[in-house]
Design a protein around this motif. Sequence first.
Motif, PDB file in Angstrom:
ATOM      1  N   ALA A   1      -4.516 -56.817 -34.040  1.00  8.07           N
ATOM      2  CA  ALA A   1      -4.736 -57.370 -32.630  1.00  8.07           C
ATOM      3  C   ALA A   1      -4.714 -59.116 -33.023  1.00  8.07           C
ATOM      4  O   ALA A   1      -4.187 -59.960 -32.323  1.00  8.07           O
ATOM      5  N   ARG A   2      -5.481 -59.259 -34.303  1.00  9.82           N
ATOM      6  CA  ARG A   2      -5.479 -60.627 -34.780  1.00  9.82           C
ATOM      7  C   ARG A   2      -4.349 -61.240 -34.747  1.00  9.82           C
ATOM      8  O   ARG A   2      -4.031 -62.464 -34.684  1.00  9.82           O
TER       9      ARG A   2
ATOM     10  N   GLU B   1       2.991 -68.766 -25.562  1.00  8.11           N
ATOM     11  CA  GLU B   1       2.139 -67.786 -25.095  1.00  8.11           C
ATOM     12  C   GLU B   1       2.903 -66.419 -25.125  1.00  8.11           C
ATOM     13  O   GLU B   1       1.939 -65.577 -25.195  1.00  8.11           O
ATOM     14  N   ARG B   2       4.227 -66.267 -25.326  1.00  7.01           N
ATOM     15  CA  ARG B   2       4.674 -65.000 -25.469  1.00  7.01           C
ATOM     16  C   ARG B   2       4.204 -64.472 -26.819  1.00  7.01           C
ATOM     17  O   ARG B   2       4.291 -63.105 -27.020  1.00  7.01           O
TER      18      ARG B   2
ATOM     19  N   VAL C   1      -2.847 -69.284 -27.337  1.00  3.61           N
ATOM     20  CA  VAL C   1      -3.248 -69.851 -26.332  1.00  3.61           C
ATOM     21  C   VAL C   1      -3.837 -71.018 -26.895  1.00  3.61           C
ATOM     22  O   VAL C   1      -4.853 -71.085 -27.919  1.00  3.61           O
ATOM     23  N   ASN C   2      -4.066 -72.262 -26.356  1.00  4.90           N
ATOM     24  CA  ASN C   2      -4.560 -73.708 -26.660  1.00  4.90           C
ATOM     25  C   ASN C   2      -6.002 -73.315 -26.241  1.00  4.90           C
ATOM     26  O   ASN C   2      -6.207 -74.182 -25.115  1.00  4.90           O
TER      27      ASN C   2
ATOM     28  N   TRP D   1      -5.442 -67.727 -31.110  1.00  2.69           N
ATOM     29  CA  TRP D   1      -5.759 -68.880 -30.411  1.00  2.69           C
ATOM     30  C   TRP D   1      -5.964 -70.253 -31.120  1.00  2.69           C
ATOM     31  O   TRP D   1      -6.705 -70.224 -32.103  1.00  2.69           O
TER      32      TRP D   1
ATOM     33  N   GLN E   1      -1.705 -57.745 -23.872  1.00  2.00           N
ATOM     34  CA  GLN E   1      -2.197 -59.122 -24.568  1.00  2.00           C
ATOM     35  C   GLN E   1      -3.735 -59.048 -24.443  1.00  2.00           C
ATOM     36  O   GLN E   1      -4.663 -59.261 -25.517  1.00  2.00           O
TER      37      GLN E   1
ATOM     38  N   LYS F   1      -1.672 -60.701 -32.996  1.00  2.00           N
ATOM     39  CA  LYS F   1      -1.062 -61.037 -31.588  1.00  2.00           C
ATOM     40  C   LYS F   1      -1.848 -61.828 -30.820  1.00  2.00           C
ATOM     41  O   LYS F   1      -1.425 -61.978 -29.586  1.00  2.00           O
ATOM     42  N   SER F   2      -2.859 -62.369 -31.354  1.00  2.00           N
ATOM     43  CA  SER F   2      -3.707 -63.064 -30.557  1.00  2.00           C
ATOM     44  C   SER F   2      -4.437 -64.526 -31.294  1.00  2.00           C
ATOM     45  O   SER F   2      -5.490 -64.497 -31.355  1.00  2.00           O
TER      46      SER F   2
ATOM     47  N   ASP G   1       7.536 -71.495 -24.643  1.00  2.00           N
ATOM     48  CA  ASP G   1       6.525 -70.698 -24.202  1.00  2.00           C
ATOM     49  C   ASP G   1       5.741 -69.732 -25.533  1.00  2.00           C
ATOM     50  O   ASP G   1       6.115 -68.526 -25.552  1.00  2.00           O
TER      51      ASP G   1
ATOM     52  N   PRO H   1       6.866 -73.810 -20.644  1.00  2.00           N
ATOM     53  CA  PRO H   1       7.639 -72.907 -20.291  1.00  2.00           C
ATOM     54  C   PRO H   1       8.907 -72.794 -21.258  1.00  2.00           C
ATOM     55  O   PRO H   1       9.440 -71.694 -21.627  1.00  2.00           O
TER      56      PRO H   1
ATOM     57  N   LYS I   1      -9.629 -58.818 -31.040  1.00  2.00           N
ATOM     58  CA  LYS I   1      -9.604 -59.763 -32.131  1.00  2.00           C
ATOM     59  C   LYS I   1     -10.975 -60.330 -31.967  1.00  2.00           C
ATOM     60  O   LYS I   1     -11.572 -60.634 -33.144  1.00  2.00           O
TER      61      LYS I   1
ATOM     62  N   GLY J   1       1.351 -64.657 -27.761  1.00  2.00           N
ATOM     63  CA  GLY J   1      -0.336 -64.400 -27.529  1.00  2.00           C
ATOM     64  C   GLY J   1      -0.925 -66.015 -28.070  1.00  2.00           C
ATOM     65  O   GLY J   1      -2.065 -65.910 -27.946  1.00  2.00           O
TER      66      GLY J   1
ATOM     67  N   GLY K   1       6.110 -65.011 -21.225  1.00  2.00           N
ATOM     68  CA  GLY K   1       4.802 -64.476 -20.938  1.00  2.00           C
ATOM     69  C   GLY K   1       4.290 -63.560 -21.878  1.00  2.00           C
ATOM     70  O   GLY K   1       5.277 -63.126 -22.709  1.00  2.00           O
ATOM     71  N   PRO K   2       2.930 -63.323 -22.119  1.00  2.00           N
ATOM     72  CA  PRO K   2       2.559 -62.551 -23.295  1.00  2.00           C
ATOM     73  C   PRO K   2       2.773 -61.061 -22.971  1.00  2.00           C
ATOM     74  O   PRO K   2       3.087 -60.626 -21.743  1.00  2.00           O
TER      75      PRO K   2
ATOM     76  N   ARG L   1       8.346 -68.658 -17.179  1.00  2.00           N
ATOM     77  CA  ARG L   1       8.118 -68.116 -18.752  1.00  2.00           C
ATOM     78  C   ARG L   1       8.305 -66.759 -19.059  1.00  2.00           C
ATOM     79  O   ARG L   1       8.361 -65.892 -18.045  1.00  2.00           O
TER      80      ARG L   1
END
Lengths: 289, 143
Positions: B7-8, B40-41, B45-46, B13, A44, B10-11, B38, B35, A51, B43, A39-40, A37
């Motif tokens: 930041a929020r 996650e690239r 996240v589950n 969840w 990150q 970029k992240s 992806d 993958p 956040k 940011g 990836g972040p 992958r």
Amino acid sequence: MVSMETVFSAVALVAAPFAGGLLMGVDRKITARMQSRMGPPVLQPFYDVLKLWGKSPVITSRLQPILAFGYLGFSFLSVALLLFGGDLLSIVFTAALAEVCIVTVSMSAKSPYSYLGGRRELFCMLSTEPLMILSALSIYIVTRSFIVENVLTFEEPLLPLLPGAFIVTGIVLLIEMRKSPFDVSASSHAHQEIVRGVYTELSGYTMALVEVGHWIRTVLVLSIASIFWAPNILVGWGLALALLFMVILADNAFPRLSWQRMVKTSWALGFALIAANVLLLVVTGGATI
Amino acid sequence: MRLVTRARLKSPWILHFDCGSCNGCDIEILAALTPKFDAERLGVVNIGDPKQADVIVVTGPANPRSARALRSLYEQTPDPKVVVAVGACAATGGVFRNCENVFGGVDKVIPVDVYVPGCAARPEQIIDGLLLALRKLKEKDGG
Ligand code: SF4
């Protein structure tokens, strides 16, 4: 007059959380590459923590905020003790205090996942603490001192004398970083419920504090690993980073073990490695008991 | 822009909740995280824990059974948050629209910010939807 060394230690102490966050970012990137992958971004972990800091928290037990601060504080203190040349044993005990904070946090919330996470975190402690103490003891057998300052000025590099203790530090790093096969109480990945038990009840700034504490603890174990080549700090950190890479590799190669197996494996491996190492030292005359 | 706001964005969840879908859209959401796509690239996240989630991703039509859980999850998610309804079911009830136990889209139960169309929605669309949700999050922040 403040000595150069004190200034250096103070700077390193301030840099520790940033270094930890960066290492976590690199870890996520390497893990992603291993899974083909992208990836972040490397930064990150910092975005995540910032956040979380800005989010309105859900406090599920009255102890949560103070203990989250406690976890971060004691983790910081243990790194400070290391950097200012403290005592290896007191470093291990201070790190354990931080761990007690996180166990209490998880057990104080009325959630079965969090409670089980806390229980499992206790088993992680049970696995790492004896190994850390044994490593410190074997360092003592060679250098005749628990004081980091004396260990650092020991004339020979420790790794050729104590390869067993170095591998044991690797096992501690594996459990400490919550990596497979030992990610039983929490996981650095996007798992849910019981696999991230310890984190279940944390949110907002409490989660951010615990996350930064986790970074600092990772830096602590890596710094302990770097002691094994004390005469040259760069080689020492090279070794520590190699250990980190092995941990990431293990994380991606092994499935999760049960907590029973974790305790058994880490104890069996840890005791056997340290015993063999000390025996070898005595036979070859590297140390006297 | 404030550091936290940046930041929020970029992240994000996500909390993934299935209100009673056929599972088609859920598979696509998971595909977006694998993958090949992806997510996650970005940011993403589950996370699965409402207390830590920023984006609630809902699939399936609203019905009396799941409405309670959905409302509870929405309330447990701390601000700022956005809701993404994935698939035709979540938008309007889709193929289940006229069933007697179906209210319709999830917006009958909680406020929805972004609708991702499709039956099933494609992973690319879902990622697009997530990015749109982030823009809404920024607006909510006053950015
Ligand atoms: S929109 Fe279509 S694919 Fe998605 S959950 Fe509904 S019926 Fe299934």
